[in-house]
Design an enzyme around this catalytic site. Structure first.
Site, short mmCIF file in Angstrom:
data_model
loop_
_atom_site.label_atom_id
_atom_site.label_comp_id
_atom_site.label_asym_id
_atom_site.label_seq_id
_atom_site.Cartn_x
_atom_site.Cartn_y
_atom_site.Cartn_z
CB CYS A 1 34.38 -51.85 -9.88
SG CYS A 1 35.03 -53.52 -9.94
NE ARG B 1 28.91 -48.67 -9.88
CZ ARG B 1 28.78 -48.20 -11.11
NH1 ARG B 1 27.85 -47.32 -11.37
NH2 ARG B 1 29.58 -48.59 -12.09
CD1 TRP C 1 29.77 -57.65 -7.88
CD2 TRP C 1 30.61 -58.07 -9.90
NE1 TRP C 1 29.02 -58.64 -8.44
CE2 TRP C 1 29.51 -58.93 -9.68
CE3 TRP C 1 31.29 -58.17 -11.12
CZ2 TRP C 1 29.08 -59.86 -10.62
CZ3 TRP C 1 30.86 -59.09 -12.05
CH2 TRP C 1 29.77 -59.93 -11.79
CG ASN D 1 33.74 -49.84 -13.39
OD1 ASN D 1 33.60 -51.04 -13.57
ND2 ASN D 1 32.76 -48.97 -13.59
N GLY D 2 36.04 -51.93 -14.86
CA GLY D 2 36.12 -52.43 -16.24
C GLY D 2 37.09 -53.60 -16.33
CD GLU E 1 10.75 -58.75 -13.11
OE1 GLU E 1 11.54 -59.25 -13.92
OE2 GLU E 1 11.09 -57.93 -12.25
CE LYS F 1 13.21 -58.37 -9.42
NZ LYS F 1 13.13 -57.84 -10.73
CD GLU G 1 16.88 -60.01 -9.11
OE1 GLU G 1 17.99 -59.65 -9.49
OE2 GLU G 1 15.83 -59.47 -9.47
CG HIS H 1 4.30 -79.36 -24.38
ND1 HIS H 1 3.87 -80.26 -25.32
CD2 HIS H 1 3.37 -78.37 -24.36
CE1 HIS H 1 2.75 -79.82 -25.87
NE2 HIS H 1 2.41 -78.68 -25.29
CE LYS I 1 19.26 -50.85 -9.77
NZ LYS I 1 18.02 -51.66 -9.88
C1 F6R Z 1 16.83 -57.89 -12.00
C2 F6R Z 1 17.60 -56.81 -12.58
C3 F6R Z 1 18.46 -57.10 -13.76
C4 F6R Z 1 18.45 -55.89 -14.72
C5 F6R Z 1 19.47 -56.13 -15.85
C6 F6R Z 1 19.44 -55.01 -16.86
O1 F6R Z 1 16.06 -57.45 -10.93
O2 F6R Z 1 17.57 -55.71 -12.10
O3 F6R Z 1 18.07 -58.26 -14.40
O4 F6R Z 1 17.17 -55.72 -15.22
O5 F6R Z 1 20.75 -56.24 -15.31
O6 F6R Z 1 19.75 -53.79 -16.27
P1 F6R Z 1 19.38 -52.42 -16.95
O7 F6R Z 1 17.90 -52.32 -17.01
O8 F6R Z 1 20.00 -51.39 -16.07
O9 F6R Z 1 19.99 -52.44 -18.33
#
Ligand code: F6R
Length: 634
Positions: free
Chosen positions: A2, A27, A74, A104-105, A506, A510, A513, A529, A629
């Site tokens: 949020c 976010r 959110w 928020n929270g 990674e 990507k 998501e 395995h 985010k």
């Molecule tokens: C994936 C992504 C998330 C963040 C994770 C940690 O693309 O962005 O997996 O890496 O939520 O976020 P931070 O780095 O802000 O602690």
């Protein structure tokens, strides 16, 4: 997660707040709303779905006022429906509709409070935990806004930030921080009668003021732009009282606290897409410049410049990396760097796991908390746990004004600039480079890096920006071709060995998501395995095959996939004929001057591949579904 915004000033609050919400939507959100004060009443506008729904509603039903609060939600408690949208109002008592809150929270004791308040006459209309806040404030309200907020806060459990407006106080916003980020922005002072950039100062002139101060509130700095020039970061346990005369800060006991404002350094351009179709595309393209900026800050000529972390790195013999998601993948590479260069024992912990076990603390342990946002709740909790055990913590963060940065003993900034796309790209490569430089710093402190080795490592790092630019340019066409062919594939496997195992993880994250394709990354040696059973002629298998010590082993894995009719996409050097002959597609990657740094280049075509597959599947690359985010709740 949020986002909260607030505005008090001479401009029309609804238009300022909509722009602020636009800047918070990265976010992650699924509904939005605002409350504006006008003619002694609180006017709500709320809409489920995209912000466009809210803007359309405001256009159809404008609200004329100069003070208001707003929110992107959110969903946690209750579906993303209009009724669950913030702001929420006090309802059912004498202050029915006269107190509104955005939050928020999570309020952990909301069920208990809901029962008590219902018995006292409150009527609940939503399924949210948030709604207890305005009801509780109304329950304690006797005309003194701050006293009511303090009394309410004393009953709330959990981690939260909220903002509240009262119909009785039309030019005032009260805000509270306890565990979730909240910032106050200071704009300029206006003389009564002076026209604002948009709208008018009429309501202030009416109030008989000679001059008024424009004040803002937000969960994050970009939402304060362009109106605020200075920012004050609230600390946990603080209450902000915003009026058109400025900010008064106090603690939960009502004791005044001095507000410290700093200049805002982020520009409005840095948080705009520019000529790109998405923030993600912009941020991927920015990587050569981001790497160059970080190198410029950490290198002078052929030598390292060591940031002062306030620690004796020579005595550190155990490092624990704490991180989540993409940052955790960077940490896996950090382990390799530190082990190889500084020969120390390293553990890599997922923050949400570390915080709930009882980690062993030895005298010479150092925790490194890695976080782009610096606000990830689990990483922050891990940091606090470490500090409670007297373990020093270094924060490797992009947002240097974040809570993790503030609570760490030392900070290593990534200098990647604001990352707005939900999927981390430029922050990841900056993390990897920063971890490499950190490992060199530790190695030097331990006397394990002689001048010649340092000069060689520095030269390899210095070459990265150009190699990254070459890789992004040369891989683009083959990446697009492969995306055309495999966009409809239902699953994708990524294989890598050594430093390319984190790259495989990674690349898979990507694709999952952004394009909602089931994707998994494996250490290639593990493939036999079990997972090799997945291979069919429909399965794209992306094999990371740089010309390093494990190259031949990777070629064997690649052959095994081919032998089972799997579709091979290789990531390796463009001039590698053998690799080209063995694979269906080749994403060419420049060769790093140092094998440890190769993963930083190999990941680039995988970011672009996820982007292109997502576009072909009509996915929103900047705001993938269900994601936020900054993950500021557990
Ligand atoms: C994936 C992504 C998330 C963040 C994770 C940690 O693309 O962005 O997996 O890496 O939520 O976020 P931070 O780095 O802000 O602690």
């Amino acid at each position: 997660m949020c986002g909260i915004a607030g505005y008090l000033g001479p401009k029309p609050a609804d238009s300022v707040l909509i722009v602020a919400l636009e800047r918070l939507k990265y976010r992650g959100y699924d509904s939005a709303g605002l409350a504006v004060m006008s003619d002694g009443e609180i006017h709500l506008r709320r809409a489920a779905g995209k912000l466009k729904q809210l803007s359309d509603l405001i256009e159809a039903q404008p609200v004329d006022g100069h003070c208001g609060i707003a929110h992107t939600r959110w969903a946690t408690h209750g579906a993303p429906t209009e009724i669950n949208c913030h702001p929420h109002l006090a309802s059912g008592g004498p202050y029915d509709g006269r107190i509104a809150v955005v939050h928020n929270g999570i309020i952990e004791n909301h069920e208990q409070l809901r029962r008590e308040l219902t018995q006292a006459g409150a009527i609940f209309r939503s399924e949210t935990d948030t709604e207890v806040i305005p009801q509780l404030i109304a329950h304690h309200y006797r005309g003194d806004a701050l006293a009511a907020v303090r009394a309410a806060v004393a009953r709330l459990e959990g981690s939260f930030a909220f903002a509240v407006v009262f119909a009785d106080h039309p030019r005032r916003i009260v805000a509270v921080r306890q565990g979730s980020p909240l910032l106050v922005g200071k704009g300029r002072a206006y003389d009564a009668g002076e026209p604002a950039a948009e709208g008018s100062t009429a309501s202030f002139a009416k109030a008989g003021r000679t001059s008024v101060r424009e004040m803002l509130l937000a969960s994050d700095v970009p939402a304060l732009l362009p109106h605020a020039h200075q920012v004050c970061f609230l600390a946990d346990g603080q209450i902000a009282d915003l009026t058109d005369q400025g900010l008064a800060l106090s603690d939960f006991a009502g004791q005044p606290v001095e507000a410290e404002f700093k200049a805002i350094e982020v520009t409005a351009e840095a948080v705009s897409k520019g000529s790109f179709d998405s923030f993600m595309a912009k941020e991927i393209a920015e990587q050569p410049a981001v790497l160059a900026r970080l190198l410029d800050s950490r290198l002078r000529g052929g030598a390292l410049v060591e940031p002062d972390l306030g620690l004796d790195l020579a005595s550190v013999n155990h490092v624990v990396f704490l991180a989540a998601g993409t940052s955790w993948h960077a940490a896996l590479l950090g382990k390799r760097f530190l082990e190889q260069l500084a020969r120390i024992h390293v553990e890599v912990d997922i923050s949400s796991e570390y915080r709930y076990r009882n980690p062993v603390a030895s005298g010479n342990t150092l925790v490194v908390a890695i976080s782009q946002s610096g606000e990830t709740a689990d990483t922050l909790a891990g940091l606090r746990l470490a500090r409670a055990k007297f373990i020093p913590v270094v924060g490797l963060v992009n947002t240097v004004t974040s809570t993790i940065a503030r609570e760490s003993n030392g900070v290593m900034p990534l200098l990647a600039g604001p990352e707005i796309g939900v999927a981390s790209t430029k922050a990841y490569t900056a993390q990897v480079l920063a971890l490499y430089l950190f490992a060199l710093q530790v190695a030097r402190a331990k006397g394990l890096l002689d001048a010649a080795a340092e000069a060689q490592a520095v030269a390899a790092a210095r070459a990265l920006p150009e190699l990254a630019a070459t890789t992004l340019a040369s891989a683009e066409e083959p990446v697009e071709e492969a995306a055309d062919i495999f966009a409809a594939a239902q699953a994708t496997v990524f294989l890598g060995r050594g430093g390319e195992h984190p790259t495989a993880l990674e690349g898979a994250l990507k694709l999952k998501e952004l394009a909602y394709v089931h994707a998994v990354g494996y250490p290639a040696g593990e493939f036999k395995h079990g997972p090799i059973a997945l291979v069919t002629s429909h399965l794209p298998v992306i094999c990371l095959c740089p010309r390093d010590a494990l190259y031949e082993k990777m070629l064997s894995n690649l052959q095994e996939v081919r032998a089972r009719a799997g579709r091979v996409i290789a990531v390796g050097q463009g001039g590698d004929r053998a690799l080209r002959d063995l694979s269906d597609h080749l994403f060419p990657v420049a060769r790093a001057g140092e094998d440890l740094l190769q993963p930083l280049l190999s990941v680039l075509p995988l970011q672009r591949y996820a982007y292109h597959v997502a576009r072909r599947r009509n996915c929103d690359v900047d705001q993938p579904r269900n994601l936020a985010k900054s993950v500021t709740v557990e």
